[in-house]
Motif scaffolding. Structure first.
Motif, mmCIF file in Angstrom:
data_model
loop_
_atom_site.group_PDB
_atom_site.id
_atom_site.type_symbol
_atom_site.label_atom_id
_atom_site.label_comp_id
_atom_site.label_asym_id
_atom_site.label_seq_id
_atom_site.Cartn_x
_atom_site.Cartn_y
_atom_site.Cartn_z
ATOM 1 N N LYS A 171 38.167 33.016 39.739
ATOM 2 C CA LYS A 171 39.145 33.196 38.770
ATOM 3 C C LYS A 171 38.578 34.913 37.972
ATOM 4 O O LYS A 171 39.240 35.679 37.848
ATOM 5 N N GLU A 172 37.198 35.197 38.396
ATOM 6 C CA GLU A 172 36.631 36.881 37.841
ATOM 7 C C GLU A 172 36.988 37.690 39.107
ATOM 8 O O GLU A 172 36.529 39.008 39.110
ATOM 9 N N GLY A 173 36.920 36.746 40.308
ATOM 10 C CA GLY A 173 36.772 37.695 41.383
ATOM 11 C C GLY A 173 38.176 37.292 42.396
ATOM 12 O O GLY A 173 39.823 38.101 42.334
ATOM 13 N N VAL A 174 38.266 37.072 43.395
ATOM 14 C CA VAL A 174 39.524 36.375 44.417
ATOM 15 C C VAL A 174 40.855 36.407 44.575
ATOM 16 O O VAL A 174 41.636 36.665 44.376
ATOM 17 N N PHE A 175 40.696 35.218 43.520
ATOM 18 C CA PHE A 175 42.116 34.809 42.800
ATOM 19 C C PHE A 175 42.131 34.795 40.582
ATOM 20 O O PHE A 175 42.645 34.143 40.395
ATOM 21 N N LYS A 176 41.334 36.119 40.962
ATOM 22 C CA LYS A 176 41.971 36.712 39.484
ATOM 23 C C LYS A 176 42.753 36.621 39.079
ATOM 24 O O LYS A 176 44.277 37.727 39.676
#
Length: 394
Positions: A171-176
């Motif tokens: 959620k904080e990275g690649v799939f934000k």
């Protein structure tokens, strides 16, 4: 084949379950468990399961009278499905949703709502050198495949992961910005169904060793080949230990494992029993003394929940992603520190009291996770919520 499929679709299949990417291991365990629960839930009969021909998933569909369409197994069958037949099924069935327990919708799949389980933790945690064991040219190919998997996942409307740790990182990275869910781990219903008999009346095993099971396929990420020095050190104590593996004897990775154990002087501690069918896992858990998984990186592991369900002590990688999910229900080791690892493992089995304490921690942790039925219902609830939105939209 196309004509026979076209005749089959005289009614709408509003949801497609795409199990084509699933072939073995933990993914297969989860798929069979989900479908076993789903078979008793399915009342509308407008779901279509797509799987590989002659697979365990197809056999379960036949046994439970589930609507399915199987495709030719192998690389060419998969390629045909990804580029043509998958889209053809979607159009023929007039489906609204395609649900992928693990993996993604077919490469060519337009105009359908996509819900996908995502288990490629190395994409969520790119800082881990997941492919570094490979030569540079193979490493480049694997990284290209990862880019493709990420692109396919990004086409999904909803993404499901199995741990809070992965959810936070993604959620904080690649799939934000993506719609995401967490559906936590649960032991396979097939394992649970065979555990009571195998635990309460175990098969007599006349041995003087402590057997620790590494239930896994042949992948260097599992780092089984690094356990030789640890088991060498373990066997210089009061008790004798064996590592039980479930690998194909002909696999190149098993050859590497044997070579490394031979170098460490621990070849006598290695005992390979070959691949185990999902229906036999519960029986196997009833005749070993512990489970181990020291993979470099996992998104989740069936080994964790299976060990807790079977009342077995669990030994895992000393890493933040493992500690976040296992808490105090595991013993953490670093295979690069074999004597310390051996001491930590030996501490579990030093007395019945310490062993029982570790088992109780696993039992308590498992009680905070969903049952197989609850886990399957959570998947179904996500699908049904999306279906209701799509069917009632203007």
């Amino acid at each position: 084949m196309i004509n026979s499929v076209a005749k089959k679709f005289k009614k709408k299949y509003r949801v497609i379950f795409n199990f084509v990417p699933i072939k073995s291991g933990g993914g297969l365990q989860n798929a069979l468990s989900f479908l076993s629960v789903f078979s008793s839930y399915n009342k509308t009969n407008d779901y279509l399961i797509v799987c590989n021909k002659k697979s365990e998933i197809e056999r379960l569909c036949i046994t439970n009278n589930l609507e399915y369409q199987s495709i030719m197994p192998g690389k060419w069958g998969r390629l045909l499905y990804e580029l043509f037949f998958g889209e053809y099924l979607i159009l023929c069935s007039r489906s609204l949703i395609i649900f992928n327990l693990f993996g993604s919708a077919p490469f060519i799949s337009f105009g359908i709502y996509k819900i996908s389980g995502f288990a490629y933790s190395n994409i969520i945690q790119p800082e881990i050198p997941f492919w570094d064991f490979l030569p540079w040219y193979n490493r480049l190919w694997k990284k290209f495949i990862d880019k493709l998997r990420y692109w396919l996942a990004m086409r999904s409307d909803e993404i499901i992961v199995e741990t809070d740790y992965l959810f936070k990182r993604a959620k904080e990275g690649v799939f934000k910005g993506k719609c995401m869910h967490v559906i936590k781990m649960a032991p396979s219903i097939m394992v649970l169904d065979t555990l009571p008999a195998s635990i309460s009346t175990p098969t007599p095993v006349f041995r003087d060793t402590i057997d620790i099971l590494y239930l896994s396929g042949p992948h260097p990420n599992k780092r089984i080949h690094q356990l030789g020095p640890t088991f060498f050190a373990l066997n210089h104590g009061d008790k004798k230990y064996r590592l039980i593996t479930t690998l194909p004897e002909t696999s190149s990775y098993f050859t590497l494992i044997k070579r490394e154990f031979q170098k460490s002087g621990a070849i006598d501690t290695l005992h390979n029993i070959g691949p185990v069918a999902p229906s036999q896992v519960g029986t196997l858990l009833g005749v070993v003394d512990g489970m181990i998984n020291i993979a470099l990186l996992e998104s989740f592991s069936n080994n964790w929940v299976e060990s807790w369900a079977a009342g077995l002590p669990l030994i895992v990688t000393d890493a933040d992603w493992a500690r976040y999910s296992c808490r105090d229900a595991a013993i953490y080791i670093d295979p690069d520190s074999p004597y310390e690892a051996a001491n930590r493992i030996a501490s579990i089995f030093k007395s019945q009291e310490s062993l029982q304490q570790q088992k109780e921690k696993g039992k308590l942790h498992l009680a905070n996770l969903p049952t197989p039925e609850q886990k399957s219902q959570q998947y179904i609830s996500i699908i049904e919520a999306a279906r209701e939105r799509l069917e009632t939209r203007p």
